[in-house]
Design a protein around this motif. Structure first.
Motif, PDB file in Angstrom:
ATOM      1  N   GLN A   1     -49.888  17.160  69.899  1.00  0.00           N
ATOM      2  CA  GLN A   1     -49.191  17.031  68.601  1.00  0.00           C
ATOM      3  C   GLN A   1     -49.013  18.545  67.828  1.00  0.00           C
ATOM      4  N   ILE A   2     -50.057  19.154  67.813  1.00  0.00           N
ATOM      5  CA  ILE A   2     -49.851  20.484  67.128  1.00  0.00           C
ATOM      6  C   ILE A   2     -48.820  21.247  67.967  1.00  0.00           C
ATOM      7  N   THR A   3     -48.734  21.207  69.037  1.00  0.00           N
ATOM      8  CA  THR A   3     -47.634  22.058  69.987  1.00  0.00           C
ATOM      9  C   THR A   3     -46.411  21.429  69.386  1.00  0.00           C
ATOM     10  N   CYS A   4     -46.237  20.170  69.313  1.00  0.00           N
ATOM     11  CA  CYS A   4     -44.731  19.807  69.054  1.00  0.00           C
ATOM     12  C   CYS A   4     -44.464  20.143  67.432  1.00  0.00           C
ATOM     13  N   ILE A   5     -45.613  20.248  66.707  1.00  0.00           N
ATOM     14  CA  ILE A   5     -45.445  20.841  65.221  1.00  0.00           C
ATOM     15  C   ILE A   5     -44.817  22.134  65.323  1.00  0.00           C
ATOM     16  N   ALA A   6     -45.666  22.967  66.116  1.00  0.00           N
ATOM     17  CA  ALA A   6     -45.419  24.184  66.329  1.00  0.00           C
ATOM     18  C   ALA A   6     -44.105  24.683  66.537  1.00  0.00           C
ATOM     19  N   ALA A   7     -43.445  23.547  67.802  1.00  0.00           N
ATOM     20  CA  ALA A   7     -42.130  24.057  68.277  1.00  0.00           C
ATOM     21  C   ALA A   7     -41.188  23.954  67.007  1.00  0.00           C
ATOM     22  N   ALA A   8     -41.145  22.610  66.218  1.00  0.00           N
ATOM     23  CA  ALA A   8     -40.424  22.490  65.202  1.00  0.00           C
ATOM     24  C   ALA A   8     -40.451  23.765  64.026  1.00  0.00           C
ATOM     25  N   LEU A   9     -41.693  24.296  63.942  1.00  0.00           N
ATOM     26  CA  LEU A   9     -41.770  25.330  63.079  1.00  0.00           C
ATOM     27  C   LEU A   9     -41.182  26.475  63.569  1.00  0.00           C
ATOM     28  N   ILE A  10     -41.330  26.782  64.850  1.00  0.00           N
ATOM     29  CA  ILE A  10     -40.532  27.942  65.398  1.00  0.00           C
ATOM     30  C   ILE A  10     -39.199  27.716  65.297  1.00  0.00           C
ATOM     31  N   SER A  11     -38.615  26.493  65.605  1.00  0.00           N
ATOM     32  CA  SER A  11     -37.220  26.203  65.262  1.00  0.00           C
ATOM     33  C   SER A  11     -36.728  26.552  63.889  1.00  0.00           C
ATOM     34  N   LEU A  12     -37.481  26.392  62.877  1.00  0.00           N
ATOM     35  CA  LEU A  12     -36.948  26.601  61.464  1.00  0.00           C
ATOM     36  C   LEU A  12     -37.140  28.264  61.243  1.00  0.00           C
ATOM     37  N   ILE A  13     -38.119  28.788  61.897  1.00  0.00           N
ATOM     38  CA  ILE A  13     -38.277  30.350  61.683  1.00  0.00           C
ATOM     39  C   ILE A  13     -37.009  31.068  62.425  1.00  0.00           C
ATOM     40  N   LEU A  14     -36.683  30.593  63.614  1.00  0.00           N
ATOM     41  CA  LEU A  14     -35.447  31.181  64.225  1.00  0.00           C
ATOM     42  C   LEU A  14     -34.257  30.946  63.568  1.00  0.00           C
ATOM     43  N   ILE A  15     -34.028  29.641  62.954  1.00  0.00           N
ATOM     44  CA  ILE A  15     -33.041  29.394  62.169  1.00  0.00           C
ATOM     45  C   ILE A  15     -32.988  30.418  60.893  1.00  0.00           C
ATOM     46  N   PHE A  16     -33.924  30.776  60.274  1.00  0.00           N
ATOM     47  CA  PHE A  16     -33.703  31.886  59.346  1.00  0.00           C
ATOM     48  C   PHE A  16     -33.752  32.917  59.583  1.00  0.00           C
ATOM     49  N   TYR A  17     -34.177  33.331  60.986  1.00  0.00           N
ATOM     50  CA  TYR A  17     -33.733  34.536  61.385  1.00  0.00           C
ATOM     51  C   TYR A  17     -32.378  34.723  61.730  1.00  0.00           C
ATOM     52  N   THR A  18     -31.627  33.794  62.187  1.00  0.00           N
ATOM     53  CA  THR A  18     -30.071  33.599  62.379  1.00  0.00           C
ATOM     54  C   THR A  18     -29.564  34.024  60.983  1.00  0.00           C
ATOM     55  N   PHE A  19     -30.117  33.499  60.030  1.00  0.00           N
ATOM     56  CA  PHE A  19     -29.266  33.523  58.518  1.00  0.00           C
ATOM     57  C   PHE A  19     -29.520  35.008  58.178  1.00  0.00           C
ATOM     58  N   LYS A  20     -30.601  35.765  58.693  1.00  0.00           N
ATOM     59  CA  LYS A  20     -30.818  37.017  58.357  1.00  0.00           C
ATOM     60  C   LYS A  20     -29.836  38.055  58.894  1.00  0.00           C
ATOM     61  N   LYS A  21     -29.629  37.645  60.323  1.00  0.00           N
ATOM     62  CA  LYS A  21     -28.658  38.605  60.986  1.00  0.00           C
ATOM     63  C   LYS A  21     -27.141  37.991  60.660  1.00  0.00           C
ATOM     64  N   THR A  22     -26.511  36.664  60.389  1.00  0.00           N
ATOM     65  CA  THR A  22     -25.452  36.314  60.059  1.00  0.00           C
ATOM     66  C   THR A  22     -25.643  35.445  58.840  1.00  0.00           C
ATOM     67  N   PRO A  23     -25.059  36.091  57.726  1.00  0.00           N
ATOM     68  CA  PRO A  23     -24.870  35.232  56.427  1.00  0.00           C
ATOM     69  C   PRO A  23     -24.244  33.964  56.784  1.00  0.00           C
ATOM     70  N   LEU A  24     -24.837  32.815  56.204  1.00  0.00           N
ATOM     71  CA  LEU A  24     -24.300  31.320  56.499  1.00  0.00           C
ATOM     72  C   LEU A  24     -23.150  31.187  55.407  1.00  0.00           C
ATOM     73  N   THR A  25     -22.117  30.754  55.834  1.00  0.00           N
ATOM     74  CA  THR A  25     -21.079  30.293  54.987  1.00  0.00           C
ATOM     75  C   THR A  25     -20.476  28.830  55.335  1.00  0.00           C
ATOM     76  N   LEU A  26     -19.810  28.141  54.719  1.00  0.00           N
ATOM     77  CA  LEU A  26     -19.458  26.775  54.844  1.00  0.00           C
ATOM     78  C   LEU A  26     -18.585  26.645  56.371  1.00  0.00           C
ATOM     79  N   LYS A  27     -17.872  27.958  56.651  1.00  0.00           N
ATOM     80  CA  LYS A  27     -17.138  27.763  58.119  1.00  0.00           C
ATOM     81  C   LYS A  27     -18.053  28.252  59.061  1.00  0.00           C
ATOM     82  N   THR A  28     -19.081  28.944  58.903  1.00  0.00           N
ATOM     83  CA  THR A  28     -19.937  29.146  59.934  1.00  0.00           C
ATOM     84  C   THR A  28     -21.193  28.434  60.245  1.00  0.00           C
ATOM     85  N   SER A  29     -21.115  27.406  59.405  1.00  0.00           N
ATOM     86  CA  SER A  29     -22.687  26.440  59.478  1.00  0.00           C
ATOM     87  C   SER A  29     -22.511  25.430  60.577  1.00  0.00           C
TER      88      SER A  29
END
Length: 629
Positions: free
Chosen positions: A261-289
Motif C-alpha cells: 500500500q505504501i509503495t502504491c502511494i509512493a508511486a502516486a506521489l512520484i507521479s505528482l512530483i514529476l508532473i510539477f517537474y514538467t511544469f517547471k520545464k515547460t510552462p502549462l497553458t490551455l493548449k499544451t495541457s
C-alpha cells in the motif's frame, strides 16, 4: 539514430513475442480452470437463455451486456465449455496488447514502455479478468485501445481517431457500467480540448457528439434503473481507502500488506512530483495541457476526488475491488507516462525493478487449477468426479448439501455432465442430513462425529464429506400412478397435503423430510425456465421452508429425457399446516411432463437434528487472508 531504430524494432518484436507467450499461458488457464460462481450466474441467467438486453434480462449487475451477448454467440456456435464462454475476454487481451503498443508512440524512453507493459501484461491477478466470462477484461481492453486513439486525436486532430475513440468507449461501457463516471469525465476533457482548439462546432463533430451522449444517457438511465431496484450493492459508503484502494490493491496484486500500500502511494506521489517537474520545464497553458501525462493524471486524481464528493453529497458507495479497476487503469497509464520524464538511466533502473517484480510474481503464482482472487473461487473437478463415481455405484440419487455460495460451482459442472447428479441442496449453514456435504474445513467441530473427509480443496479450505453411517429413509407416502401434465400454467401441483392428511403421516418432530420424484420430460422449452419446488408452512400458515431445482441447470434441452430428483427440507417445525410439491413454470411456456413416481420420506440418522449456531460464522472472519464462503 540508426541504433535507436534497431532498439525500437527489437523491442517491438520482443513485446509481441512476450505477449503471444502470455496469451498461450492465459489460454491454458481459461481451458482448465473450472467456472467460478459469478461466471456460472452469468451463464445460467443471461448466456444460456439469450436474455441479456437491458430492461428485458434478469435484473442484476452480473449482466455485463457486451460480454453476455458475445458469449451467447460463442455458446450457440460451439457449446458450453468454459474456454468457449471465456473466448470474448481472452481474445480481448489481443486488443489490450494492441492498445498498449499504440501508446508506445507517445513514449520516448524504453524504461517507460517497460513499466507500461509490466503493469498491464505481467500483473498476474490483473490478467485474470481476461480468463473469465465477465465484462472486466473486455472493458479494460476497449478502454486502453480507445485512449490510444484519444491521444492520437489530440496530436493530429484526425476525425477518424475520434470515431474509434468513441466506439471504444461505448463498447467498454456496454461491457462494464462502472466505467460510466470515467467515460463522462473523458468526454468532458474531449469537449474542453475541442472548444479550445476550435474543433467543436462542426457538423460531423456535433453529430458524433450527439450520438455519443445519447448513448451515455441510455446507460446512465439504465444505471439509475439498477439503483431503483436496489441492485447497486457493491462497495461501501464508509472508509474510502479500505473499501476502494486497499481492496483494489489486493485484487490486482494478490495482497494488500502495508508495504505494498505504501509503495502504491509512493508511486502516486512520484507521479505528482514529476508532473510539477514538467511544469517547471515547460510552462502549462490551455493548449499544451492535453499531453498524455496530464490527461491520465488529471483523470485519475479527478476520479479519486469525484467519488469522494459523490459519497459526501450523494451517498454513493465507494467502488470496491473489481468495480474500481478503472482506478488501476488510469494509475498505471499516468505512472508510466510520469516515468517517461525520467532520464534514460533512471527510467531503466525503475522499469527493471518493476519488471523483475511482476515477472517473479507471475512465475510464482502461475497455475492452471484456480483463479487468484477469492471472488472467483471454484469447485475442483476431481471433487465432482468423485461424486460421479459414487453415484455410479448407487441405485438411488445421492444427496449433497452445501451453501448458496457453492451451489453454482457445482451446478455448472453438473450441467456439463448432463445432470448426472442430484442438484445441491443449499442452506445458509451446514446441515448434517445429506449423504454428502461440501463444507468448510473450519466447520469440522460440527461434522467430524458424523462425516468422514473424502477429499479436500486446500486452496479454499473446503472439504467433501461422506456420512460415516448412511441415512435411514422412512417411507411416508408413495404415488406411482402416472400423472401426465400438458399446460402453460405458471403453477402445477404434483402433491398438496393439508391438516388431516399431514397428521396421518405420523411425522417425527424435527426430523427433515425428503421428496423423490421421477419425471419424464416429453416436450419442454429449451432451456426450460422452470423450478421444481418443495415447500411447507408452519402452524401460522407462514412459509417455513422452500427448496427448488432450476430445471435449466440440469440441461439446455430436457425433452425426451427421464430424470429422478430429490429435495431435502430443513428441520421441521412443531406443526405443518400445508405441504406442497409443484412445478413453477416461470416463463409460462407450453410443456408436457409425466410424473412417473413421487415418494415422501422422513430422514433418520445421527446428527440430523444438529444445527450450527448462526453465531459461529461471524467468528470465522478471514482465514489465511481469504473470505470463507
Amino acid at each position: 539514430m540508426e541504433n535507436k531504430k534497431i532498439v525500437q524494432l527489437t523491442f517491438n518484436k520482443l513485446y509481441w513475442l512476450g505477449a503471444g507467450l502470455i496469451f498461450l499461458l492465459m489460454a491454458l488457464r481459461a481451458w482448465y480452470i473450472p467456472f467460478s460462481h459469478d461466471e456460472t450466474a452469468t451463464f445460467f441467467y443471461y448466456i444460456q437463455s439469450g436474455n441479456y438486453l437491458p430492461y428485458k434480462a434478469h435484473v442484476y449487475t452480473n449482466n455485463h451486456v457486451l460480454n453476455s451477448a458475445l458469449s451467447h454467440c460463442f455458446y450457440s456456435l460451439f457449446g458450453s465449455h468454459p474456454f468457449v464462454l471465456r473466448l470474448p475476454n481472452l481474445l480481448a487481451f489481443g486488443l489490450l496488447v494492441w492498445g498498449i503498443q499504440r501508446h508506445f508512440i507517445f513514449l520516448k524512453n524504453l524504461g517507460a514502455k517497460l513499466v507500461l507493459s509490466s503493469l498491464f501484461l505481467l500483473s498476474f491477478n490483473f490478467l485474470d479478468i481476461f480468463e473469465l466470462c465477465r465484462g472486466y477484461g473486455l472493458s479494460m481492453a476497449f478502454m486502453v485501445w480507445a485512449l490510444s486513439y484519444l491521444l492520437h486525436y489530440f496530436k493530429t486532430y484526425n476525425f477518424k481517431s475520434l470515431i474509434y475513440f468513441t466506439i471504444g468507449l461505448q463498447l467498454a461501457l456496454a461491457a462494464n457500467l462502472t466505467l460510466l463516471p470515467a467515460i463522462v469525465l473523458l468526454s468532458g476533457i474531449l469537449v474542453g480540448f475541442q472548444v479550445i482548439h476550435h474543433l467543436f462546432f462542426t457538423k460531423q463533430n456535433l453529430g458524433l457528439f450527439t450520438l455519443h451522449h445519447l448513448l451515455i444517457g441510455f446507460w446512465l438511465k439504465f444505471t439509475l434503473f439498477y439503483k431503483a431496484q436496489g441492485m447497486l450493492d457493491s462497495g461501501s459508503p464508509i472508509n474510502y481507502w479500505k473499501t476502494t484502494f486497499s481492496s483494489l490493491i489486493e485484487f490486482v496484486f494478490g495482497s494488500n500488506m502495508p508495504l505494498l500500500q505504501i509503495t502504491c502511494i509512493a508511486a502516486a506521489l512520484i507521479s505528482l512530483i514529476l508532473i510539477f517537474y514538467t511544469f517547471k520545464k515547460t510552462p502549462l497553458t490551455l493548449k499544451t495541457s492535453f499531453t498524455p501525462l496530464m490527461v491520465y493524471a488529471f483523470t485519475f486524481f479527478a476520479l479519486v476526488l469525484g467519488f469522494w464528493l459523490l459519497n459526501k453529497w450523494g451517498g454513493v458507495n465507494f467502488p470496491e475491488d473489481r468495480t474500481a479497476l478503472f482506478f488501476y487503469l488510469f494509475f498505471a497509464l499516468a505512472f508510466s507516462f510520469a516515468c517517461d520524464v525520467l532520464t534514460f538511466k533512471s527510467g531503466l533502473i525503475l522499469s527493471s525493478i518493476i519488471g523483475l517484480s511482476t515477472i517473479t510474481s507471475f512465475v510464482s503464482s502461475y497455475n492452471i487449477r484456480y483463479f487468484s482472487s477469492y471472488f472467483y473461487y471454484t469447485m475442483p473437478t476431481p471433487l465432482f468426479d468423485y461424486l460421479i463415481n459414487e453415484q455410479a455405484n448407487s441405485s438411488v440419487p445421492l444427496t449433497i448439501g452445501g451453501s448458496k455460495a457453492r451451489e453454482l460451482n457445482y451446478a455448472f459442472l453438473n450441467f456439463r455432465k448432463g445432470g448426472v447428479l442430484n442438484p445441491m441442496n443449499v442452506d445458509e449453514s451446514i446441515q448434517l442430513h445429506h449423504d454428502y456435504n461440501f463444507a468448510l474445513a473450519i466447520e469440522k467441530p460440527y461434522y467430524e462425529p458424523f462425516y468422514e473427509e473424502v477429499m479436500r480443496d486446500e486452496k479454499w479450505n473446503r472439504v467433501l464429506l461422506k456420512r460415516k453411517v448412511p441415512l435411514v429413509r422412512k417411507p411416508l407416502l408413495k404415488i406411482d400412478t402416472l400423472t401426465a401434465i400438458a399446460t402453460s400454467a405458471e403453477f402445477k401441483n404434483l402433491l398438496q397435503l393439508r391438516d388431516s392428511a399431514i397428521i396421518r403421516l405420523n411425522l417425527t418432530t424435527n426430523a427433515p423430510l425428503e421428496v423423490e420424484f421421477e419425471l419424464y420430460f416429453e416436450k419442454v422449452p429449451a432451456p426450460f425456465n422452470a423450478f421444481l419446488v418443495f415447500s411447507f408452512n408452519d402452524d401460522t400458515n407462514a412459509q417455513y421452508d422452500y427448496r427448488r431445482i432450476p430445471l435449466n441447470w440440469i440441461g439446455t434441452n430436457l425433452s425426451g429425457k427421464t430424470q429422478t430428483f430429490k429435495l431435502t427440507s430443513t428441520h421441521l417445525p412443531k406443526k405443518i399446516s400445508e405441504l406442497v410439491v409443484y412445478i413453477w413454470n416461470i416463463g409460462q411456456a407450453d410443456y408436457s411432463i409425466t410424473c412417473k413416481r413421487l415418494q415422501l420420506y422422513q430422514l433418520n440418522g445421527k446428527g440430523i437434528n444438529l444445527k450450527v449456531p448462526d453465531s459461529f460464522y461471524p467468528l470465522m472472519g478471514k482465514a489465511n487472508g481469504q473470505i470463507q464462503l
